[in-house]
Design an enzyme around this catalytic site. Structure first.
Site, mmCIF file in Angstrom:
data_model
loop_
_atom_site.group_PDB
_atom_site.id
_atom_site.type_symbol
_atom_site.label_atom_id
_atom_site.label_comp_id
_atom_site.label_asym_id
_atom_site.label_seq_id
_atom_site.Cartn_x
_atom_site.Cartn_y
_atom_site.Cartn_z
ATOM 1 N N GLU A 227 45.740 37.542 83.253
ATOM 2 C CA GLU A 227 46.180 36.722 84.377
ATOM 3 C C GLU A 227 45.933 35.242 84.123
ATOM 4 O O GLU A 227 44.932 34.873 83.478
ATOM 5 C CB GLU A 227 45.459 37.095 85.683
ATOM 6 C CG GLU A 227 46.198 38.094 86.546
ATOM 7 C CD GLU A 227 45.878 39.521 86.149
ATOM 8 O OE1 GLU A 227 46.629 40.420 86.568
ATOM 9 O OE2 GLU A 227 44.894 39.729 85.429
ATOM 10 N N THR A 228 46.841 34.437 84.624
ATOM 11 C CA THR A 228 46.649 32.997 84.765
ATOM 12 C C THR A 228 46.662 32.694 86.260
ATOM 13 O O THR A 228 47.597 33.065 86.971
ATOM 14 C CB THR A 228 47.759 32.209 84.057
ATOM 15 O OG1 THR A 228 47.697 32.472 82.653
ATOM 16 C CG2 THR A 228 47.604 30.712 84.296
#
Length: 277
Positions: free
Chosen positions: A47-48
């Site tokens: 995830e970002t």
């Protein structure tokens, strides 16, 4: 050329190079959804997280400090625990909120308000409880997981498969190509633990992440299920990925608390020649 700060933080980690690495991008205002997706794809982490501070009027109306969104390499996701923990760490340690005992409150489109309590070394994340419910086993799920013995299959957002013991969780070798065809965001496998109260592994090939190192959102399912089954409100949970991670968890009824440590791996800037998608 436009420059943006970026941080990479190991969340729910026992020491550096464990836990789940998340990229964290502070923004003054939102980039386009397509551009944020491309940045997440370039980062190629599970995830970002992107976050934007709320205006004083918005803070008064919502009780939150920041709006947060999360992207896997393939898609925007509705809830992510480890990247939220990592974002709170960045706000706390990198952006000047240094007083222990304070909290950061995020507002989200689909998960409502998320609170992180800040301590010197530990961060406590409060998420909505999402108890899994019994469902019919979808065609191909057990074959994709390599399971040929009776198991309990449940579902919240993700399929939730209860195995008999920790060794079965460790030994699992999923067929990720087959698992990608299962109609769900992901699949959680879990069992009572030897090294902790509960162990798990989490697979999200459809979201571009074959095995997630440590999954906060999965524990929205894991905590209420095992709290009821073990008759305990406080649980130590370990995710048995290659990197591994530890979550100290509390079942609070409609909410679940999960605490862990964070370690900064890098900070820097990325550059975009234009702000169009």
């Amino acid at each position: 050329m436009h420059s943006f700060p970026i941080f990479q933080v190991d969340a729910f980690a026992e020491h550096p190079f464990t836990g789940n690495p998340a990229a964290v991008v502070p923004l003054k205002e939102w980039l386009s959804e397509a551009l944020m997706q491309r940045i997440a794809m370039e980062n190629n982490l599970s995830e970002t997280a992107f976050f934007v501070p709320l205006t004083p009027k918005e803070m008064d109306a919502t009780g939150a400090d920041y709006h947060i969104r999360w992207f896997t390499p393939n898609m925007e996701i509705d809830l992510c625990g480890h990247a939220t923990l990592a974002t709170a760490y960045v706000i706390h340690k990198m952006m000047g909120l240094e007083d222990p005992g304070e909290k950061v409150v995020f507002i989200t489109e689909k998960a409502g308000l998320l609170q992180v309590i800040l301590h010197d070394a530990w961060y406590t994340l409060e998420l909505p409880s999402r108890p899994p419910e019994p469902v019919a086993t979808p065609v191909g799920l057990l074959e994709a997981l390599g399971i040929d013995y009776p198991v309990r299959v449940m579902k919240s957002r993700d399929f939730f498969v209860v195995l008999p013991d920790e060794q079965k969780v460790k030994e699992m070798k999923p067929d990720f190509t087959a698992l990608k065809n299962i109609n769900a965001v992901g699949v959680i496998v879990t069992a009572p633990g030897d090294v902790a109260d509960v162990v798990s592994r989490c697979f999200y090939p459809g979201a571009g992440v074959e095995e997630d190192p440590v999954t906060g959102s999965a524990h929205c399912n894991i905590i209420p299920y095992w709290s009821a089954r073990l008759a305990k409100t406080e649980l130590v949970c370990k995710q048995l990925s290659e990197r591994g991670g530890t979550l100290v968890c509390v079942d609070k009824g409609p909410r679940v608390w999960m605490s862990g440590k964070c370690f900064l791996f890098l900070k820097g800037h990325f550059y975009l020649p234009e702000l169009s998608a």
